[in-house]
Design a protein around this motif. Structure first.
Motif, mmCIF file in Angstrom:
data_model
loop_
_atom_site.group_PDB
_atom_site.id
_atom_site.type_symbol
_atom_site.label_atom_id
_atom_site.label_comp_id
_atom_site.label_asym_id
_atom_site.label_seq_id
_atom_site.Cartn_x
_atom_site.Cartn_y
_atom_site.Cartn_z
ATOM 1 N N ALA A 168 0.817 -1.238 -0.140
ATOM 2 C CA ALA A 168 -0.070 -0.097 0.030
ATOM 3 C C ALA A 168 0.979 1.447 -0.110
ATOM 4 O O ALA A 168 0.707 2.280 -0.697
ATOM 5 C CB ALA A 168 -1.005 0.038 0.924
ATOM 6 N N MET A 169 1.953 1.322 0.736
ATOM 7 C CA MET A 169 2.830 2.384 0.828
ATOM 8 C C MET A 169 3.578 2.438 -0.659
ATOM 9 O O MET A 169 3.666 3.681 -0.914
ATOM 10 C CB MET A 169 3.760 2.207 2.026
ATOM 11 C CG MET A 169 3.283 2.445 3.183
ATOM 12 S SD MET A 169 4.282 2.593 4.649
ATOM 13 C CE MET A 169 4.913 0.842 4.710
ATOM 14 N N ALA A 199 0.954 4.072 -2.892
ATOM 15 C CA ALA A 199 0.808 5.579 -2.545
ATOM 16 C C ALA A 199 1.895 6.374 -3.116
ATOM 17 O O ALA A 199 1.680 7.482 -3.321
ATOM 18 C CB ALA A 199 0.667 5.671 -0.992
ATOM 19 N N GLY A 229 1.714 6.663 -6.615
ATOM 20 C CA GLY A 229 0.543 7.740 -6.978
ATOM 21 C C GLY A 229 0.798 9.210 -6.756
ATOM 22 O O GLY A 229 0.649 10.057 -7.379
ATOM 23 N N MET A 268 -2.645 9.372 -4.109
ATOM 24 C CA MET A 268 -1.974 8.365 -3.036
ATOM 25 C C MET A 268 -2.979 7.412 -2.704
ATOM 26 O O MET A 268 -2.573 6.277 -2.501
ATOM 27 C CB MET A 268 -1.454 9.488 -2.006
ATOM 28 C CG MET A 268 -0.206 9.967 -2.485
ATOM 29 S SD MET A 268 0.394 11.232 -1.310
ATOM 30 C CE MET A 268 1.145 10.033 -0.100
ATOM 31 N N ILE A 269 -4.283 7.968 -2.309
ATOM 32 C CA ILE A 269 -5.152 6.882 -1.685
ATOM 33 C C ILE A 269 -5.621 5.760 -2.849
ATOM 34 O O ILE A 269 -5.603 4.677 -2.452
ATOM 35 C CB ILE A 269 -6.416 7.493 -1.279
ATOM 36 C CG1 ILE A 269 -6.019 8.378 0.148
ATOM 37 C CG2 ILE A 269 -7.701 6.665 -0.908
ATOM 38 C CD1 ILE A 269 -7.258 9.319 0.663
ATOM 39 N N ALA A 271 -2.565 3.277 -2.932
ATOM 40 C CA ALA A 271 -2.539 2.424 -1.940
ATOM 41 C C ALA A 271 -3.720 1.338 -1.851
ATOM 42 O O ALA A 271 -3.288 0.421 -1.577
ATOM 43 C CB ALA A 271 -2.837 3.431 -0.588
#
Length: 144
Positions: A18-19, A22, A25, A49-50, A53
Motif C-alpha cells: 500500500a505504501m 501511495a 500515486g 495516493m489513496i 494505496a
C-alpha cells in the motif's frame, strides 16, 4: 504461534504494498500536477495516493483460485480450466500502474518536459491500472 507470525508478516507485506502504491500515486500526481495547473492541489495528490494505496493493497496479492481435486470437467461451470480473470486484471493493472510511475520518476529525475499528450497517456495508464487492480482484488475476494 507460527500462524500469528505469518499473519503479522502478511499484514506488514500488504501495508508495504500500500505504501509503494501511495508513493507511486504521489509521483504520478506530481508530474501531472506540474503539467496541468488545474490539478496542482493537495486534494488531487491525496486522491492519487489513496487510489494507489488501495489498488496495490487489494490488487497485487489476490487470493488464488480454489483447488480442484479431480481432473473431470466441473459440472457447475466452476473456474477450473478457465482464465483466472482477477489474476489477469491484477497482472495487467500492476504493470500499467508501475510503468506509469516509473515513467513519471524518469521524467522528474531527468528534468524533461514531455508533451501534454504523453502526460495524459501516463495519467490514463495509472488510472486504468489502479482501477484494474481494485477490481481484481474485489473479484478475488468475493469468489471465496
Amino acid at each position: 504461534m507460527q500462524t500469528r507470525v505469518r499473519k503479522v508478516a502478511h499484514v506488514l507485506e500488504r501495508l508495504g504494498l500500500a505504501m509503494a502504491g501511495a508513493a507511486s500515486g504521489l509521483f504520478v500526481a506530481a508530474l501531472v500536477g506540474t503539467s496541468h495547473s488545474a490539478l496542482t492541489n493537495q486534494a488531487f495528490l491525496l486522491l492519487m495516493m489513496i487510489g494507489g494505496a488501495i489498488g496495490f493493497y487489494l490488487g497485487i496479492d489476490t487470493p488464488p483460485l480454489p483447488v480442484s481435486v479431480s481432473n473431470k470437467p466441473p459440472a457447475d461451470g466452476a473456474w477450473v480450466g478457465k482464465i483466472d480473470t482477477p489474476e489477469l486484471l491484477s497482472a495487467v493493472g500492476t504493470f500499467l500502474a508501475a510503468f506509469s510511475a516509473f515513467a513519471c520518476v524518469g521524467v522528474i529525475v531527468l528534468r524533461q518536459n514531455p508533451h501534454l499528450g504523453w502526460i495524459g497517456m501516463i495519467m490514463a495508464g495509472w488510472m486504468v491500472g489502479v482501477t484494474m487492480q481494485i477490481v481484481a482484488g474485489a473479484i478475488a475476494r468475493l469468489r471465496r
